[in-house]
Write an enzyme that holds these catalytic residues in place. Structure first.
Site, short mmCIF file in Angstrom:
data_model
loop_
_atom_site.label_atom_id
_atom_site.label_comp_id
_atom_site.label_asym_id
_atom_site.label_seq_id
_atom_site.Cartn_x
_atom_site.Cartn_y
_atom_site.Cartn_z
N ARG A 3 0.83 -1.21 0.00
CA ARG A 3 0.00 0.00 0.00
C ARG A 3 0.86 1.25 0.00
NH1 ARG A 3 -3.57 -0.24 5.01
NH2 ARG A 3 -1.66 -1.15 5.77
N ASN A 21 -6.25 -2.51 1.85
CA ASN A 21 -6.27 -3.96 1.90
C ASN A 21 -7.72 -4.42 1.89
OD1 ASN A 21 -3.50 -4.22 2.09
ND2 ASN A 21 -3.50 -4.35 4.32
#
Length: 93
Positions: A17, A35
């Protein structure tokens, strides 16, 4: 242009990320990365065609320590861009 990506592979717990955030911010894209409960990473990004093409290439490569098995992509309606701000990581501490 607004694109939705779902990235499958070893992409959680490896800084993926943060990698996406850095790449998207450098490209001047708006949107978010997060996520999923299923172990994937989801991205919504808005910007010009060239910048999104560059992001797509980076998503396929992945971050150091990650393994990208599959990238699923969908184009979203342009109206989706109106709710997107500066690129951010959702669900980060």
């Amino acid at each position: 242009m607004v694109l939705h990506f779902l990235i499958r592979g070893r992409v959680q717990g490896v800084g993926f990320r943060w990698f996406v955030h850095r790449e998207a911010a450098e490209l001047g894209l708006r949107g978010w990365v997060r996520n999923t409960d299923g172990g994937e990473v989801e991205v919504v990004a808005a910007g010009n065609h060239e910048s999104l093409t560059e992001l797509r290439a980076e998503l396929h490569k992945g971050s150091r320590g990650s393994r990208v098995d599959k990238v699923i992509e969908h184009e979203l309606d342009e109206v989706e861009a109106s709710s997107l701000g500066e690129f951010k990581i959702e669900g980060a501490w």
